[in-house]
Design an enzyme around this catalytic site. Sequence first.
Site, short mmCIF file in Angstrom:
data_model
loop_
_atom_site.label_atom_id
_atom_site.label_comp_id
_atom_site.label_asym_id
_atom_site.label_seq_id
_atom_site.Cartn_x
_atom_site.Cartn_y
_atom_site.Cartn_z
N ARG A 23 0.90 -1.24 0.15
CA ARG A 23 -0.09 -0.03 0.00
C ARG A 23 0.68 1.28 0.01
NH1 ARG A 23 -2.58 0.03 5.19
NH2 ARG A 23 -0.70 -0.93 5.64
N CYS A 47 26.98 28.42 1.31
CA CYS A 47 26.26 29.45 2.25
C CYS A 47 26.71 30.86 1.77
CB CYS A 47 26.32 28.99 3.78
SG CYS A 47 24.96 27.89 4.31
N ASN A 151 19.83 15.74 -7.24
CA ASN A 151 19.87 14.65 -6.53
C ASN A 151 19.75 15.26 -5.04
OD1 ASN A 151 21.27 13.46 -8.58
ND2 ASN A 151 23.28 14.03 -7.80
N SER A 159 25.39 14.03 -0.59
CA SER A 159 25.56 13.96 0.88
C SER A 159 25.56 15.44 1.19
CB SER A 159 26.84 13.18 1.45
OG SER A 159 27.80 13.59 0.60
N HIS A 162 23.08 21.64 1.48
CA HIS A 162 22.64 22.87 0.79
C HIS A 162 21.97 22.64 -0.53
CE1 HIS A 162 23.32 27.11 1.11
NE2 HIS A 162 22.46 27.22 -0.12
N HIS A 164 20.67 22.29 -4.13
CA HIS A 164 21.53 22.62 -5.25
C HIS A 164 21.37 21.49 -6.26
CE1 HIS A 164 23.91 19.26 -3.58
NE2 HIS A 164 24.61 18.89 -4.61
N HIS A 238 2.41 21.76 -26.54
CA HIS A 238 3.53 21.18 -27.43
C HIS A 238 4.75 21.83 -27.53
CE1 HIS A 238 5.70 18.32 -29.81
NE2 HIS A 238 6.16 19.21 -30.27
N PHE A 306 17.56 -8.33 -11.05
CA PHE A 306 16.57 -8.47 -11.98
C PHE A 306 16.56 -7.28 -13.03
CE2 PHE A 306 12.48 -7.46 -13.74
CZ PHE A 306 12.10 -8.73 -14.42
N GLU A 307 16.66 -6.02 -12.33
CA GLU A 307 16.68 -4.68 -13.13
C GLU A 307 18.10 -4.77 -14.00
OE1 GLU A 307 15.49 -4.91 -10.04
OE2 GLU A 307 13.51 -4.05 -10.12
ZN LIG Z 1 24.96 25.99 3.16
ZN LIG Z 2 3.66 17.17 -27.62
#
Ligand SMILES: [Zn+2]
Ligand SMILES: [Zn+2]
Length: 336
Positions: A23, A47, A151, A159, A162, A164, A238, A306-307
């Site tokens: 679920r 920063c 990511n 990891s 901040h 990005h 489109h 499997f993948e």
């Molecule tokens: Zn930072």
């Molecule tokens: Zn299209």
Amino acid sequence: MPELRQNIITRDWVIIAKERAQRPEDFVREKKRVAPTPNYDAGCPFCPGNEHLTIKELYRLTDHTGWKTRVVLNKFPALSLEGDRVRRIDGIHRSMTGVGSHEVIIENPRHDLSPALYTHQEMSDVIDTYRRRYADLRKDRRIEAVIIFKNHGPDAGTSLLHPHSQVAAMPIVPTQIRSRIEEGIRHFDEMGECVYCRTLRQELRDRQRIVFETEHFVAFVPYAALSPFHLWIYPRRHSSSFDDIYDSEIDDLAENMTTVFAKLYHGLNNPDYNYSIRSIPAHDGSREYFHWYVAIIPRITKAAGFEIGSGMYINQTVPEESAAYLRKVEIPPVTR
Ligand SMILES: [Zn+2]
Ligand SMILES: [Zn+2]
């Protein structure tokens, strides 16, 4: 019985493990008691005040308060801006000089935010920055493809806290893009229409997999979603190249993306994810057979043998159930 479904855009097959499907609630990440992330970290290279810790700055978006986004070269670039694109052939071996660009987009001055917590304006600024870099890089004759991706979290490959994203501009067209183009052309030749426009039309008719709609964009779980909560955000208009997006559409996409990320954040307890903007190769311009879009892949399950062995996937959720679950997630007011 389990069901195999085919993604007509990539021709990928996926097994929807209907009987042993879990679920949507089973994928909510366990809540851990962790110290809140500070909104500023003196040791973080992204920063404000630490701009000297990043190498070459390529762009910054500013207002009277300071910078809102910055684009810098990746400290450990996979590709280099200097030099010519030279192809070498040695018997059966092919190689090419690694010319291109590998950039980091610092999305926000705040250390502790992520797209789920951005205001629409902050997300608009990020998308506007993407467009500028995309448009600039695709002018370079050595560049064949510009990939924009993010990511989020360690299971998605970062990891660094901040917020990005990254841009990779490459001297070749990756096979994955080439195969989508080939499938797009094949569908266009057979049916006289864009396969993405066709998909969107059917999704809007079926409505079972729609997660969120705005004036110009539709977020939905693909019919043949490869993994739990896999999402696509399609422009209704489109358009084959991401940088054709209008300013009004940027604001609308920002609303759509922040809502979808907030639904993942509150509905699944901040899962790790990757997203990527899929667009036509750099010099192909406007074409009827390809349609740019955003793909979001929460990293909730891991691909395994499997993948790797089949190039197919097993999805332990039913796409219609994932979409219904996300549709219902209410977004509480953000305190930040
Ligand atoms: Zn930072
Ligand atoms: Zn299209």
